[in-house]
Design a protein around this motif. Structure first.
Motif, mmCIF file in Angstrom:
data_model
loop_
_atom_site.group_PDB
_atom_site.id
_atom_site.type_symbol
_atom_site.label_atom_id
_atom_site.label_comp_id
_atom_site.label_asym_id
_atom_site.label_seq_id
_atom_site.Cartn_x
_atom_site.Cartn_y
_atom_site.Cartn_z
ATOM 1 N N SER A 33 0.972 -1.262 -0.226
ATOM 2 C CA SER A 33 -0.014 0.240 -0.237
ATOM 3 C C SER A 33 0.801 1.463 0.037
ATOM 4 O O SER A 33 0.979 2.373 -0.497
ATOM 5 C CB SER A 33 -1.217 -0.010 1.312
ATOM 6 N N ILE A 76 -6.621 -5.215 -8.387
ATOM 7 C CA ILE A 76 -5.985 -4.809 -7.043
ATOM 8 C C ILE A 76 -7.525 -4.134 -7.236
ATOM 9 O O ILE A 76 -8.814 -4.109 -6.267
ATOM 10 C CB ILE A 76 -5.469 -3.929 -6.817
ATOM 11 N N TYR A 77 -7.058 -3.214 -8.226
ATOM 12 C CA TYR A 77 -8.720 -2.161 -8.334
ATOM 13 C C TYR A 77 -10.185 -3.304 -8.207
ATOM 14 O O TYR A 77 -11.037 -3.331 -7.848
ATOM 15 C CB TYR A 77 -8.745 -1.046 -9.720
ATOM 16 N N ASN A 107 -10.448 -6.497 -6.967
ATOM 17 C CA ASN A 107 -10.698 -6.933 -5.922
ATOM 18 C C ASN A 107 -11.576 -6.337 -5.080
ATOM 19 O O ASN A 107 -11.625 -7.137 -3.536
ATOM 20 C CB ASN A 107 -9.424 -6.988 -5.494
ATOM 21 N N LEU A 108 -11.370 -4.066 -4.971
ATOM 22 C CA LEU A 108 -11.890 -3.760 -3.586
ATOM 23 C C LEU A 108 -13.670 -2.929 -4.686
ATOM 24 O O LEU A 108 -13.635 -2.332 -3.842
ATOM 25 C CB LEU A 108 -10.897 -2.660 -3.726
ATOM 26 N N THR A 164 -5.974 3.632 -8.532
ATOM 27 C CA THR A 164 -6.032 1.997 -7.851
ATOM 28 C C THR A 164 -5.062 3.042 -6.721
ATOM 29 O O THR A 164 -6.095 2.509 -5.483
ATOM 30 C CB THR A 164 -5.032 1.106 -8.821
ATOM 31 N N LYS A 222 -8.748 3.405 -4.677
ATOM 32 C CA LYS A 222 -9.124 3.108 -4.327
ATOM 33 C C LYS A 222 -8.898 1.943 -2.831
ATOM 34 O O LYS A 222 -9.847 1.924 -1.842
ATOM 35 C CB LYS A 222 -9.562 1.595 -5.316
ATOM 36 N N VAL A 223 -7.136 1.766 -2.906
ATOM 37 C CA VAL A 223 -7.106 0.976 -2.154
ATOM 38 C C VAL A 223 -6.927 2.223 -1.085
ATOM 39 O O VAL A 223 -7.309 1.222 0.849
ATOM 40 C CB VAL A 223 -5.147 0.637 -2.151
ATOM 41 N N TYR A 230 -10.176 2.109 0.176
ATOM 42 C CA TYR A 230 -11.363 0.674 0.598
ATOM 43 C C TYR A 230 -11.269 0.939 2.543
ATOM 44 O O TYR A 230 -11.893 0.184 3.307
ATOM 45 C CB TYR A 230 -10.735 -0.419 -0.085
ATOM 46 N N ARG A 261 -6.612 -5.256 4.298
ATOM 47 C CA ARG A 261 -5.473 -5.306 3.775
ATOM 48 C C ARG A 261 -5.344 -5.917 2.849
ATOM 49 O O ARG A 261 -5.038 -5.571 1.626
ATOM 50 C CB ARG A 261 -4.656 -4.696 4.017
ATOM 51 N N ALA A 265 -7.644 -6.514 -0.956
ATOM 52 C CA ALA A 265 -7.023 -5.882 -2.129
ATOM 53 C C ALA A 265 -5.862 -6.235 -2.963
ATOM 54 O O ALA A 265 -5.530 -6.375 -4.267
ATOM 55 C CB ALA A 265 -6.755 -4.350 -1.628
ATOM 56 N N TRP A 266 -5.138 -7.543 -2.409
ATOM 57 C CA TRP A 266 -4.201 -8.510 -2.972
ATOM 58 C C TRP A 266 -4.927 -9.977 -3.419
ATOM 59 O O TRP A 266 -3.488 -10.539 -3.143
ATOM 60 C CB TRP A 266 -2.875 -8.227 -1.953
#
Lengths: 145, 145
Positions: free
Chosen positions: A10, A138-139, A141-142, B16, B19-20, B23, B116, B119-120
């Motif tokens: 992150s 990643i995008y 996923n969220l 991205t 977004k992370v 989120y 977290r 996201a991955w």
DNA sequence: TAACAATAATTAGTGTGACAAATATAATTA
DNA sequence: TAATTATATTTGTCACACTAATTATTGTTA
């Protein structure tokens, strides 16, 4: 532990995105484009997709509606864009670029492309493919859970 | 043309990263952590690296000094951190976490790690290696020219 | 058709990021 | 040691992101 590395990802993502934006913004300022990077992104999107609503344009730009409203306000103040009311729906409006905005786009687009390239040095086509795939994963996923 | 795709990469990167962050921020709010994501990053950095100066801490957090000052202000207001003046240099100060801050870290750290991970998903170790290498290459391309 | 719900856009509020300027203090040097 | 320069931090300003609330209008339904 493993989870710690996720924090690290992150961090890297955030740091890199800010660096790319900051680098571009510095170049914009040095060359006196009279636009921020985000204003340029929005103006270019209007240029390429004229006559959309605020909502539609926000979607295309990847920005939320309040942010887009304010960026449009600034573009209108600079006379690069304008809001035109929708003929049949008085709630809605259509976003258009002005002549002055078109000239601006045509003037700076090639220059932007030039210094944007700096970020992508030392990377090859395979890297770009990974980059796009991984970040979009990643995008996704969220997004919408 | 080729240059257009570079704009696209910037867009994907920015989108991205936002977004992370968003989120995580939503999860923070839902679980009432009483911290923003950035405040948590800073608090965790202080926790792991006590007694550094503002400048040193900013460097570690990847934030600039004014931004760090303001985040610290908020952490102090919430009584999670404190500034302690340097014994011999009155310009300087040392950042410390409070007991209340330590409890907060210990309470939420595992929860943060949990969401977290979302996201991955769908990415493997090889992807993480690409991710790190590519983003750090971009960062380095734009750092100290 | 009057009340209610849905939609488009904006406004308000808070937090963060970047940069420049201001302030206070320390270090250097003439 | 007085003046200058350097350093640490904060303050000010503008822009952007996100959420929630508000306004104006349109659509729906009882």
């Amino acid at each position: 532990m493993l989870n710690e590395s996720y924090n690290q990802y992150s961090f890297i993502l955030d740091r890199t995105a800010r660096k790319v934006k900051q680098y571009a913004q510095t170049a914009f300022a040095e060359q006196q484009f009279d636009l921020t990077v985000d204003q340029w992104i929005v103006l270019r999107t209007i240029y390429e997709n004229p006559s959309l609503s605020n909502k539609e344009m926000a979607e295309l730009c990847g920005k939320d509606q309040p942010t887009l409203t304010r960026i449009i306000d600034l573009l209108i103040k600079k006379e690069f864009a304008e809001r035109i009311s929708h003929p049949s729906d008085r709630r809605s409006l259509r976003l258009h670029i002005t002549k002055k905005g078109e000239y601006k786009i045509q003037e700076i687009a090639p220059k932007v492309a030039d210094f944007r390239m700096q970020a992508w040095k030392n990377l090859n086509e395979e890297d770009f493919a990974h980059f796009t795939r991984i970040l979009n994963t990643i995008y996704d996923n969220l997004t919408h859970k």
